[in-house]
Each structure stands twice: as C-alpha cells, then as structure tokens.
Design an enzyme around this catalytic site. Structure first.
Site, PDB file in Angstrom:
ATOM      1  CG  ASP A 135     -26.932  13.520  14.950  1.00  0.00           C
ATOM      2  OD1 ASP A 135     -25.726  13.723  14.752  1.00  0.00           O
ATOM      3  OD2 ASP A 135     -27.559  12.567  14.435  1.00  0.00           O
TER       4      ASP A 135
ATOM      5  CG  ASP B 114     -26.001  12.127   8.056  1.00  0.00           C
ATOM      6  OD1 ASP B 114     -27.047  12.343   7.417  1.00  0.00           O
ATOM      7  OD2 ASP B 114     -25.078  11.418   7.621  1.00  0.00           O
TER       8      ASP B 114
ATOM      9  CG  ASP C  83     -30.789  10.293  13.025  1.00  0.00           C
ATOM     10  OD1 ASP C  83     -29.776  10.686  13.656  1.00  0.00           O
ATOM     11  OD2 ASP C  83     -30.706   9.567  12.020  1.00  0.00           O
TER      12      ASP C  83
END
Length: 262
Positions: free
Chosen positions: A12, A14, A208
């Site tokens: 991922d 961001d 995240d």
C-alpha cells in the site's frame, strides 16, 4: 548477491510509503533495497482516478524511482474484471482519469445511454445530474459496480465526497448495492497476484489499515505485515478477530528474508 526468491510484496502507498505529501522516514531506502535485491513488488492503489503515471510521478517527487509496471490500481482490476466476466459489454463510467484510461485500454465500450453496467470511481467533477443519470440507468436494468468503497477523510476543505458517500447515494436511490472490486475485495487481490504471476502462498501484503490491506490479504491466504506509520493503532489491534503475521513501526524495520520465505 540479491535474495533469490519466488516471493513478492504487495505494498500500500498512503500511510506506508508516504503520509499525504510527506515521505515516511526510511521508505525510500526500503524500496531501493527491494530493487537492489530484485525482490518483486507492486504498489496497490485503491484510487481509480489516478493513473499509473500519476503514481510514478508522485513517488519520484519523494525520491522513489519506479516504473509503471510497479503500480496496480483498482481501475486496472476493474477493467480486468469486466473483460473476463462481461466480454463485449457497454459501460457508463462515473469517474475520471485512470479509470477512463484503463477501461479504454481494455477495449470496453463507454456509452451515455442504456449501458450494461454503471461503473463508479472517484471524481472531483461529480454533479447531482450525473448521479441522477447513473441512478436512472441502474433502475432501467444496468448492473452496478464500484472500483472501491474507500471512505472520505471527513476533514474541512476536502474536495472529493469520497466514493463511499457517492455509492451510498446511488445505493439508497436504487436499492442496489454495488459489487466492489478494490481492496479488501478478493477480486482485486487475486487480480494483482495474477498480474505479478504469483500464487497466494508467495504473496506478502504490507499495509497500514486492518480493514483493507490486512483483511484483504487474509481473505486470499496471503501473509500480511501491518505498519504503524499510518492509520493503525497498536493498542486497537485487540478489537479485531484476525491479526497480521508481523507488526512493525514502519517499512524500514522489515528485515529480509522474511521468516516465512522458505
């Protein structure tokens, strides 16, 4: 000598590589290490409006040099899904940029009347008229697909409703839930694995967010690494009935080879 492995990483962006417009400390060194050691990796982006070129350009401004082949988006996964499941279909796209490009590149017909499917992506130029038009098409029999269902960040000045908000409007008006392609749907995770030419047991997801990256990986039987440099809070992990294989502060704390790379 680089690490010789048949394993690969889905990463991922961001919250893992950058936070907004700021590089997360050590993320650039981490990516350089993957390139040096020839560890296969692909950045997974749920954002369907940004093209692969947009993602490459943003990463370059942060000192990370990758190519478009390192990017896989929900727009690409949507185009792949349509090609496989609805050959010769016509679609009406409520979306922009990368989604329009991916659907055009796949040779899928885009129409403004009587489509087989309505495809919803992110957009800054949405109007109520466009939403009304999509609603009418769905009520007339078009199937409803969304590239993802990411929420809005709910902050002042945000100029994009967020795809979850737009999807909710159309869903309420039509009584039809969209079929969602992007993370955490297995559709995108499986499509990305095929793009990387990897089997589920060869994939490790780094993210995240428990609700997208980690659960999406678990749905597919991938290994998962949660980083705490973005949304996730270590003290909140007990709330979930599933857990990642590894939790680290940020990507630069990940050591290779990973213990499950047998």
């Amino acid at each position: 000598m680089g690490i010789q492995t048949k394993h690969g990483l889905m990463i991922d962006m961001d919250g893992v590589i950058y936070a907004g417009e700021e590089l997360i400390k050590g993320a650039d060194v981490f990516i350089k290490r993957l390139l040096k050691d020839k560890i296969p990796f692909t950045f997974l982006s749920n954002n369907s409006s940004k093209s692969r070129a947009d993602a490459v350009e943003k990463l370059a401004t942060l000192g990370i040099k990758v190519t478009e082949k390192h990017i896989y988006t929900s727009a690409m996964a949507t185009a792949t899904f349509l090609t496989e499941h609805y050959p010769d279909c016509s679609v009406h796209v409520l979306g922009e940029g990368g989604l329009l490009k991916s659907i055009k590149n796949a040779g899928i017909r885009m129409v403004d009347k009587k489509p087989d499917l309505v495809v919803l992506g992110e957009g800054l130029e949405f109007s109520l008229d466009k939403v009304h038009q999509a609603v009418d098409m769905i009520l007339a029999g078009a199937r409803f697909i969304a590239t993802n269902r990411d929420p809005s960040p709910r902050r002042e000045g945000w100029n994009n409703l967020g795809i979850a908000a737009t999807a909710a409007m159309i869903e309420e008006a039509t009584g039809r839930e969209p079929f969602v392609i992007g993370k955490p749907s297995p559709v995108m995770m499986r499509s990305a694995a095929a793009y990387m030419d990897l089997r589920p047991e060869q994939v490790t997801v780094i993210g995240d967010t428990m609700e997208t990256d980690i659960i999406g990986g678990i749905y597919m039987g991938f290994k998962t690494i949660l980083v705490l440099s973005g949304i996730a809070d270590e003290e909140e992990l007990i709330k979930y009935g599933y857990r990642p294989n590894l939790v680290v502060g940020s990507v630069n704390k990940i050591e290779f080879p990973l213990k499950w790379w047998a």
